[in-house]
Write a protein that holds these residues in place. Structure first.
Motif, PDB file in Angstrom:
ATOM      1  N   UNK A 124       3.472  -5.648   1.956  1.00  0.00           N
ATOM      2  CA  UNK A 124       2.074  -4.791   0.844  1.00  0.00           C
ATOM      3  C   UNK A 124       2.022  -4.113   1.187  1.00  0.00           C
ATOM      4  N   UNK A 125       1.677  -2.777   0.551  1.00  0.00           N
ATOM      5  CA  UNK A 125       1.136  -1.455   1.035  1.00  0.00           C
ATOM      6  C   UNK A 125       0.072  -0.978   0.458  1.00  0.00           C
ATOM      7  N   UNK A 126      -0.784  -1.262   1.086  1.00  0.00           N
ATOM      8  CA  UNK A 126      -2.315  -0.188   0.676  1.00  0.00           C
ATOM      9  C   UNK A 126      -2.135   1.066   0.560  1.00  0.00           C
ATOM     10  N   UNK A 127      -2.984   1.512  -1.057  1.00  0.00           N
ATOM     11  CA  UNK A 127      -2.676   3.753  -0.048  1.00  0.00           C
ATOM     12  C   UNK A 127      -3.995   3.607  -0.311  1.00  0.00           C
ATOM     13  N   UNK A 166      -9.160 -18.017  -0.007  1.00  0.00           N
ATOM     14  CA  UNK A 166      -8.592 -16.625  -0.810  1.00  0.00           C
ATOM     15  C   UNK A 166      -9.431 -15.836  -2.042  1.00  0.00           C
ATOM     16  N   UNK A 167     -10.108 -15.120  -2.345  1.00  0.00           N
ATOM     17  CA  UNK A 167     -11.146 -14.733  -3.231  1.00  0.00           C
ATOM     18  C   UNK A 167     -10.026 -14.556  -4.074  1.00  0.00           C
ATOM     19  N   UNK A 168     -10.754 -13.717  -5.550  1.00  0.00           N
ATOM     20  CA  UNK A 168      -9.557 -12.828  -6.708  1.00  0.00           C
ATOM     21  C   UNK A 168      -9.618 -11.739  -6.227  1.00  0.00           C
ATOM     22  N   UNK A 169      -8.886 -11.281  -6.349  1.00  0.00           N
ATOM     23  CA  UNK A 169      -8.186  -9.932  -6.864  1.00  0.00           C
ATOM     24  C   UNK A 169      -9.648  -9.690  -6.992  1.00  0.00           C
ATOM     25  N   UNK A 170     -10.246  -9.036  -8.443  1.00  0.00           N
ATOM     26  CA  UNK A 170     -11.513  -8.540  -8.726  1.00  0.00           C
ATOM     27  C   UNK A 170     -12.719  -8.312  -7.423  1.00  0.00           C
ATOM     28  N   UNK A 171     -12.481  -9.299  -6.465  1.00  0.00           N
ATOM     29  CA  UNK A 171     -13.658  -9.375  -5.520  1.00  0.00           C
ATOM     30  C   UNK A 171     -13.152  -8.607  -4.584  1.00  0.00           C
ATOM     31  N   UNK A 172     -12.390  -8.178  -4.622  1.00  0.00           N
ATOM     32  CA  UNK A 172     -11.900  -7.100  -2.822  1.00  0.00           C
ATOM     33  C   UNK A 172     -12.113  -5.996  -3.016  1.00  0.00           C
ATOM     34  N   UNK A 173     -11.905  -5.429  -1.785  1.00  0.00           N
ATOM     35  CA  UNK A 173     -12.444  -3.794  -0.904  1.00  0.00           C
ATOM     36  C   UNK A 173     -11.038  -3.355  -2.148  1.00  0.00           C
ATOM     37  N   UNK A 174     -12.395  -2.198  -3.301  1.00  0.00           N
ATOM     38  CA  UNK A 174     -10.883  -1.737  -3.912  1.00  0.00           C
ATOM     39  C   UNK A 174      -9.953  -0.538  -3.064  1.00  0.00           C
ATOM     40  N   UNK A 175      -8.897  -0.109  -3.115  1.00  0.00           N
ATOM     41  CA  UNK A 175      -8.139   0.979  -2.686  1.00  0.00           C
ATOM     42  C   UNK A 175      -7.421   1.998  -3.822  1.00  0.00           C
ATOM     43  N   UNK A 176      -7.369   2.938  -3.718  1.00  0.00           N
ATOM     44  CA  UNK A 176      -6.532   3.577  -4.277  1.00  0.00           C
ATOM     45  C   UNK A 176      -5.417   3.266  -5.477  1.00  0.00           C
ATOM     46  N   UNK A 177      -4.352   2.362  -3.816  1.00  0.00           N
ATOM     47  CA  UNK A 177      -3.212   1.077  -4.878  1.00  0.00           C
ATOM     48  C   UNK A 177      -2.845   0.725  -3.373  1.00  0.00           C
ATOM     49  N   UNK A 178      -2.382  -0.542  -4.733  1.00  0.00           N
ATOM     50  CA  UNK A 178      -1.885  -1.974  -3.973  1.00  0.00           C
ATOM     51  C   UNK A 178      -1.084  -2.506  -4.316  1.00  0.00           C
ATOM     52  N   UNK A 179       0.271  -2.908  -3.672  1.00  0.00           N
ATOM     53  CA  UNK A 179       1.735  -3.188  -4.257  1.00  0.00           C
ATOM     54  C   UNK A 179       2.495  -3.651  -3.718  1.00  0.00           C
ATOM     55  N   UNK A 180       3.042  -4.793  -4.292  1.00  0.00           N
ATOM     56  CA  UNK A 180       3.657  -5.503  -3.517  1.00  0.00           C
ATOM     57  C   UNK A 180       5.321  -5.298  -3.517  1.00  0.00           C
ATOM     58  N   UNK A 181       5.795  -4.956  -2.608  1.00  0.00           N
ATOM     59  CA  UNK A 181       7.186  -3.759  -2.758  1.00  0.00           C
ATOM     60  C   UNK A 181       8.460  -5.294  -1.712  1.00  0.00           C
ATOM     61  N   UNK A 182       9.345  -4.732  -1.402  1.00  0.00           N
ATOM     62  CA  UNK A 182      10.893  -5.506  -0.497  1.00  0.00           C
ATOM     63  C   UNK A 182      10.789  -4.522   0.090  1.00  0.00           C
ATOM     64  N   UNK A 183      10.826  -4.707   1.453  1.00  0.00           N
ATOM     65  CA  UNK A 183      11.552  -3.594   2.276  1.00  0.00           C
ATOM     66  C   UNK A 183      13.074  -4.790   2.918  1.00  0.00           C
TER      67      UNK A 183
END
Length: 308
Positions: A62-65, A35-52
């Motif tokens: 993980x929520x991708x906006x 898995x590549x480091x976060x800095x090398x991943x496709x940028x989005x407005x926001x990516x956050x981990x949460x608990x449902x």
């Protein structure tokens, strides 16, 4: 067409699997190591981990906006991995591409995996997150319209099963189902579908590997005769959400996905089956950097918009 040359080159460079039985812990570690480091991943407005918080318990998501907006359609994504591999990390790039191309807020589900968790734990997690997404629509800025489910390989199994569970429960908020090369029939008789023999060897996933890879799930109590395990065994497909089923020309599981699409159409469900030439199993996860296969995300976006 022949196997895509870039796929053929990658397969030729793959080391032989180690001898002996499959080791889930070692295989997961090997996946995560790539898995590549976060800095090398496709940028989005926001990516956050949460608990449902669901009826099945607390499920990591993980929520991708994709962009700043007042409201969003939602897509709940279930990663593949033969029910025992895959994670929020290994399929992070798939979720990011889905968010970017569709413009939807994507919720990737970190469901419980076999063999540590018996059937139907993972499926219950997936269904629970879909219900949670609808119930928490305000906090997710859901626009109240699109609520799609999507998955690749075994995640496609879950997408089909979740759509059926929702229908049977009278939960009518799922608007679309998207399945990338889904595993829809876990009766692994090699004579059941021609593609199991036609694509048995040399294309990545091999037919002989299906039984050992699925053994962790089936050994945890998943019965191949159960339509929630093998969605193609559901007797009546009427009333299910519109479906996009993406298959690969050289995938052993190609034919079961395409048959499911035909059965949906026969039941009156709007269904599109799209076969990708030159591709084997797993091409959305492993080869979406090839423009021919990145197109699967664009096709998904068009399908969710209702384009023909």
């Amino acid at each position: 067409m022949p196997l895509h040359p870039d796929i053929a080159k990658a397969l030729a460079a793959m080391p032989a699997p180690p001898p002996g039985p499959l080791d889930p812990v070692a295989m997961r570690a090997a996946e995560e190591a790539h898995v590549p480091p976060v800095a090398e991943r496709l940028p989005l407005h926001a990516v956050e981990d949460a608990t449902a918080r669901t009826a099945a318990g607390e499920v990591p998501v993980r929520i991708y906006t994709p962009a700043d907006a007042a409201a969003y359609g939602l897509l709940v994504y279930f990663h593949g991995g033969a029910f025992f591999l895959g994670s929020l990390e290994t399929h992070d790039h798939v979720a990011r591409s889905l968010a970017k191309e569709t413009g939807l807020r994507v919720i990737s589900v970190g469901y419980r995996r076999a063999p540590e968790h018996a059937f139907p734990a993972g499926l219950q997690d997936c269904y629970g997150v879909v219900r949670w997404a609808a119930e928490q629509g305000g906090s997710l800025a859901w626009d109240g319209t699109t609520l799609a489910v999507a998955g690749d390989s075994s995640g496609g199994t879950f997408a089909a099963a979740v759509a059926a569970m929702a229908y049977d429960d009278g939960f009518d908020r799922i608007s679309h189902q998207v399945m990338y090369y889904p595993s829809l029939d876990l009766d692994l008789d090699v004579d059941r579908y021609p593609s199991l023999r036609e694509n048995a060897v040399g294309y990545g996933l091999e037919t002989a590997g299906l039984k050992p890879f699925n053994a962790f799930y089936l050994g945890s109590g998943a019965d191949p005769a159960d339509p929630l395990v093998s969605p193609i065994k559901r007797a009546d497909l009427a009333g299910l959400p519109p479906a996009l089923i993406v298959t690969g020309e050289y995938d052993p599981m190609r034919d079961e996905g395409e048959l499911y699409g035909r059965r949906l159409e026969e039941a009156g469900v709007a269904a599109r089956v799209s076969r990708y030439p030159g591709a084997g199993h797993g091409f959305v996860q492993h080869f979406s950097w090839i423009p021919d296969y990145h197109r699967a995300f664009e096709e998904t976006a068009a399908f969710l918009r209702g384009a023909s």
